[in-house]
Design a protein around this motif. Structure first.
Motif, PDB file in Angstrom:
ATOM      1  N   MET A  59     -17.592  -2.985 -34.756  1.00  0.00           N
ATOM      2  CA  MET A  59     -16.903  -1.750 -34.427  1.00  0.00           C
ATOM      3  C   MET A  59     -15.811  -1.498 -35.478  1.00  0.00           C
ATOM      4  O   MET A  59     -15.113  -2.412 -35.894  1.00  0.00           O
ATOM      5  CB  MET A  59     -16.297  -1.857 -33.033  1.00  0.00           C
ATOM      6  CG  MET A  59     -15.746  -0.556 -32.561  1.00  0.00           C
ATOM      7  SD  MET A  59     -15.695  -0.581 -30.768  1.00  0.00           S
ATOM      8  CE  MET A  59     -14.175   0.201 -30.492  1.00  0.00           C
ATOM      9  N   THR A  60     -15.662  -0.257 -35.876  1.00  0.00           N
ATOM     10  CA  THR A  60     -14.703   0.119 -36.909  1.00  0.00           C
ATOM     11  C   THR A  60     -13.356   0.438 -36.270  1.00  0.00           C
ATOM     12  O   THR A  60     -13.280   1.179 -35.288  1.00  0.00           O
ATOM     13  CB  THR A  60     -15.213   1.354 -37.680  1.00  0.00           C
ATOM     14  OG1 THR A  60     -16.524   1.071 -38.165  1.00  0.00           O
ATOM     15  CG2 THR A  60     -14.321   1.671 -38.836  1.00  0.00           C
ATOM     16  N   SER A  61     -12.296  -0.112 -36.839  1.00  0.00           N
ATOM     17  CA  SER A  61     -10.952   0.150 -36.317  1.00  0.00           C
ATOM     18  C   SER A  61     -10.514   1.556 -36.731  1.00  0.00           C
ATOM     19  O   SER A  61     -11.035   2.121 -37.695  1.00  0.00           O
ATOM     20  CB  SER A  61      -9.970  -0.883 -36.855  1.00  0.00           C
ATOM     21  OG  SER A  61      -9.687  -0.630 -38.216  1.00  0.00           O
ATOM     22  N   PRO A  62      -9.523   2.108 -36.020  1.00  0.00           N
ATOM     23  CA  PRO A  62      -9.004   3.430 -36.411  1.00  0.00           C
ATOM     24  C   PRO A  62      -8.486   3.444 -37.853  1.00  0.00           C
ATOM     25  O   PRO A  62      -8.671   4.430 -38.566  1.00  0.00           O
ATOM     26  CB  PRO A  62      -7.879   3.681 -35.410  1.00  0.00           C
ATOM     27  CG  PRO A  62      -8.249   2.873 -34.212  1.00  0.00           C
ATOM     28  CD  PRO A  62      -8.935   1.648 -34.765  1.00  0.00           C
ATOM     29  N   ASP A  63      -7.844   2.348 -38.293  1.00  0.00           N
ATOM     30  CA  ASP A  63      -7.352   2.283 -39.672  1.00  0.00           C
ATOM     31  C   ASP A  63      -8.497   2.327 -40.668  1.00  0.00           C
ATOM     32  O   ASP A  63      -8.404   2.988 -41.708  1.00  0.00           O
ATOM     33  CB  ASP A  63      -6.514   1.027 -39.896  1.00  0.00           C
ATOM     34  CG  ASP A  63      -5.138   1.121 -39.249  1.00  0.00           C
ATOM     35  OD1 ASP A  63      -4.713   2.249 -38.904  1.00  0.00           O
ATOM     36  OD2 ASP A  63      -4.494   0.078 -39.095  1.00  0.00           O
ATOM     37  N   GLN A 119     -11.754   5.338 -44.545  1.00  0.00           N
ATOM     38  CA  GLN A 119     -13.051   5.870 -44.976  1.00  0.00           C
ATOM     39  C   GLN A 119     -12.968   7.382 -45.173  1.00  0.00           C
ATOM     40  O   GLN A 119     -13.485   7.913 -46.152  1.00  0.00           O
ATOM     41  CB  GLN A 119     -14.135   5.520 -43.957  1.00  0.00           C
ATOM     42  CG  GLN A 119     -14.516   4.062 -43.967  1.00  0.00           C
ATOM     43  CD  GLN A 119     -15.451   3.692 -42.817  1.00  0.00           C
ATOM     44  OE1 GLN A 119     -15.622   4.435 -41.856  1.00  0.00           O
ATOM     45  NE2 GLN A 119     -16.055   2.528 -42.916  1.00  0.00           N
ATOM     46  N   ARG A 120     -12.309   8.066 -44.240  1.00  0.00           N
ATOM     47  CA  ARG A 120     -12.189   9.519 -44.345  1.00  0.00           C
ATOM     48  C   ARG A 120     -11.355   9.898 -45.569  1.00  0.00           C
ATOM     49  O   ARG A 120     -11.703  10.822 -46.307  1.00  0.00           O
ATOM     50  CB  ARG A 120     -11.571  10.101 -43.070  1.00  0.00           C
ATOM     51  CG  ARG A 120     -11.439  11.610 -43.086  1.00  0.00           C
ATOM     52  CD  ARG A 120     -12.777  12.296 -43.209  1.00  0.00           C
ATOM     53  NE  ARG A 120     -12.614  13.740 -43.126  1.00  0.00           N
ATOM     54  CZ  ARG A 120     -13.345  14.604 -43.799  1.00  0.00           C
ATOM     55  NH1 ARG A 120     -14.324  14.196 -44.582  1.00  0.00           N
ATOM     56  NH2 ARG A 120     -13.125  15.897 -43.678  1.00  0.00           N
TER      57      ARG A 120
END
Length: 99
Positions: A1-5, A10-11
């Motif tokens: 799972m990807t963390s918000p950070d 990435q964005r």
């Protein structure tokens, strides 16, 4: 799972990649000055071939920085200022800085 950070990183990388060419910066600047215009107007203002301008617009559209709206036989382009604001916020947030 990807963390918000990680998601924000990435964005930010996606948006920076879209802005990583001087021609795309110039296209974005012109669109901000004009508010909106067709590809032919950009071609007339830039020292680039129509196909090159179209390719750069494609990259900017894929990132979400630019929107294209079909108006008859032409497409009118404009900057998505919400996405531009997102980019600014992501840059401002680097290193733990807050706005």
């Amino acid at each position: 799972m990807t963390s918000p950070d990680e998601t924000m990183a990435q964005r930010l990388a996606e948006l920076c990649k879209a802005l990583a060419h001087p021609a795309r910066i110039e296209i974005l600047n012109r669109l901000l000055m004009e508010d909106r215009c067709i590809c032919g107007d950009l071609v007339a203002a830039l020292p680039l071939a129509q196909s090159t301008v179209s390719q750069h617009l494609k990259v900017l559209k894929e990132s979400g920085l630019v929107q294209g709206e079909v108006e008859g036989p032409k497409t009118c382009y404009c900057v998505d200022k919400a996405v531009l604001g997102e980019w600014k916020a992501l840059v401002d947030g680097m290193g733990g800085r807050k706005g």
